[in-house]
Design an enzyme around this catalytic site. Structure first.
Site, short mmCIF file in Angstrom:
data_model
loop_
_atom_site.label_atom_id
_atom_site.label_comp_id
_atom_site.label_asym_id
_atom_site.label_seq_id
_atom_site.Cartn_x
_atom_site.Cartn_y
_atom_site.Cartn_z
N LYS A 104 0.83 -1.21 0.00
CA LYS A 104 0.00 0.00 0.00
C LYS A 104 0.87 1.26 0.00
CE LYS A 104 -2.29 -0.87 3.84
NZ LYS A 104 -1.62 -2.10 4.33
N ARG A 134 -9.29 0.96 9.45
CA ARG A 134 -8.79 -0.37 9.77
C ARG A 134 -9.80 -1.17 10.59
NH1 ARG A 134 -2.93 0.49 9.40
NH2 ARG A 134 -1.76 -1.40 9.82
N ARG A 161 12.50 -7.04 5.71
CA ARG A 161 12.59 -5.59 5.59
C ARG A 161 13.62 -5.03 6.57
NH1 ARG A 161 7.02 -2.28 4.92
NH2 ARG A 161 6.91 -2.29 7.18
N ARG A 206 12.51 -3.04 12.11
CA ARG A 206 11.52 -2.27 12.86
C ARG A 206 10.86 -3.20 13.88
NH1 ARG A 206 7.32 0.57 8.88
NH2 ARG A 206 5.83 -0.79 9.93
N ARG A 251 0.20 -8.88 13.74
CA ARG A 251 -0.40 -7.86 12.85
C ARG A 251 -1.33 -8.52 11.84
NH1 ARG A 251 4.53 -4.73 10.41
NH2 ARG A 251 3.03 -3.28 9.57
P1 AMP Z 1 1.22 0.35 9.33
O1 AMP Z 1 2.51 1.00 9.03
O2 AMP Z 1 0.08 0.88 8.50
O3 AMP Z 1 1.28 -1.16 9.30
O4 AMP Z 1 0.85 0.76 10.84
C1 AMP Z 1 1.69 0.44 11.93
C2 AMP Z 1 0.89 0.34 13.21
O5 AMP Z 1 0.25 1.59 13.48
C3 AMP Z 1 -0.24 -0.66 13.19
O6 AMP Z 1 0.22 -1.97 13.47
C4 AMP Z 1 -1.16 -0.12 14.28
O7 AMP Z 1 -0.68 -0.40 15.57
C5 AMP Z 1 -1.03 1.38 14.08
N1 AMP Z 1 -2.06 1.91 13.15
C6 AMP Z 1 -1.87 2.41 11.89
N2 AMP Z 1 -3.03 2.80 11.34
C7 AMP Z 1 -4.00 2.53 12.26
C8 AMP Z 1 -5.42 2.68 12.29
N3 AMP Z 1 -6.10 3.19 11.25
N4 AMP Z 1 -6.08 2.29 13.41
C9 AMP Z 1 -5.42 1.79 14.47
N5 AMP Z 1 -4.10 1.59 14.51
C10 AMP Z 1 -3.38 1.97 13.42
#
Ligand code: AMP
Length: 224
Positions: free
Chosen positions: A16, A91, A130, A163, A174
Site C-alpha cells: 500500500k 482499519r 525488511r 523495525r 499484525r
Molecule cells: P502500518 O505501518 O500501517 O502497518 O501501521 C503500523 C501500526 O500503526 C499498526 O500496526 C497499528 O498499531 C497502528 N495503526 C496504523 N493505522 C492505524 C489505524 N487506522 N487504526 C489503528 N491503529 C493503526
C-alpha cells in the site's frame, strides 16, 4: 474525475505504501498513511505518539477514538480539497463508519477502495526481510532490494534495523489483527459497490498499472 477520494486496503506488507507514494505523484494528491503519521508522533514524543506506541509495539491497533480525529483533521484541511489517498485507514468497521460520517458532513463521497490482495506467507516473507534506516526511514529488503553493505543505509550510511513491528512474532500478530478487525471492511465496501480488487502478488509496477487502469475506467464511467 471531479475529486479522487481513494482508500488503499490490504494486509500489512501488501504494498500500500509503495502504491500510495506513486499515486500521490501521479495525481498530485495528499497521501495519508496512518502508520507513518503514528511513527512520526512516536519519534517526536507527542501525546499521540506516547499513547499509540503501547499498541503499535505488540501489533495491535490504537483505539478508534485516537486515530479518527487524526484523519478527520486532514480530510477537512485545504490540502484535501481535490481528494486524498488513505493508507492504513480505516482499519476497523468503527473507523469506516466514522469516515462515512465525516464525508457526509463534508458533502463528499469515496471514489473507490482498492484492495491489494496478498496472502499471509507472502506478507511474512516481505516484512520479515525488511530493513529500515534508523535515521531517515529508508526501506531495504534482504532479498528484493538489498543494501550495498549489509545493514548499512545506501542513502545516508546510518544503521539499518528491523523495525519492532517487523519482528516475526509481531508480524504474526499484525496479520491476526488484520484478519479479525480489518478484513470485515472487504464486505463492508463490497456491499457499497466501492471495492476494486488488485492482485498484490504481481510486481509493484504491474500492481501500479492495474490501479491506474481501474481508476481510468472509473473516470470513463463517470463521464458516460
Ligand atoms: P502500518 O505501518 O500501517 O502497518 O501501521 C503500523 C501500526 O500503526 C499498526 O500496526 C497499528 O498499531 C497502528 N495503526 C496504523 N493505522 C492505524 C489505524 N487506522 N487504526 C489503528 N491503529 C493503526
Amino acid at each position: 474525475m471531479s475529486e479522487l477520494n481513494l482508500i488503499l486496503l490490504g494486509p500489512p506488507g501488501s504494498g500500500k505504501g509503495t502504491q500510495g507514494e506513486r499515486l500521490q505523484e501521479d495525481f498530485h494528491l495528499p497521501y495519508y498513511a496512518t502508520g507513518d503519521i503514528l511513527r512520526a508522533a512516536v519519534q517526536d514524543g507527542t501525546e499521540l505518539g506516547v499513547t499509540a506506541k503501547r499498541f503499535m509495539d505488540d501489533g495491535g491497533l490504537v483505539p478508534d477514538e485516537v486515530i479518527i480525529g487524526v484523519i478527520a483533521a486532514r480530510i477537512e484541511g485545504p490540502d484535501s480539497a481535490d481528494g486524498f489517498i488513505l493508507d492504513g485507514f480505516p482499519r476497523t468497521i468503527g473507523q469506516a463508519e466514522a469516515l462515512a460520517e465525516e464525508m457526509a458532513k463534508l458533502g463528499r463521497s469515496l471514489t473507490a477502495v482498492v484492495l491489494i490482495e496478498t496472502d499471509d506467507d507472502e506478507v511474512q516473507r516481505r516484512l520479515g526481510g525488511r530493513r529500515t534506516c534508523a535515521k531517515n526511514g529508508h526501506i531495504f529488503h534482504v532479498d528484493f532490494d538489498p543494501p550495498k553493505n549489509e545493514d548499512v543505509c545506501d542513502v545516508c550510511g546510518a544503521r539499518l534495523v528491523v523495525r519492532d513491528d517487523d519482528k516475526p512474532a509481531v508480524i504474526a500478530k499484525r496479520l491476526e489483527t488484520y484478519h479479525a478487525q480489518t478484513e470485515p471492511l472487504v464486505d463492508f465496501y463490497e456491499e457499497k459497490g466501492l471495492l476494486k480488487r488488485v492482485d498484490g502478488s504481481l510486481s509493484p509496477d504491474d500492481v501500479g498499472d492495474r490501479i491506474r487502469a481501474l481508476l481510468a475506467t472509473l473516470r470513463l464511467e463517470e463521464e458516460l
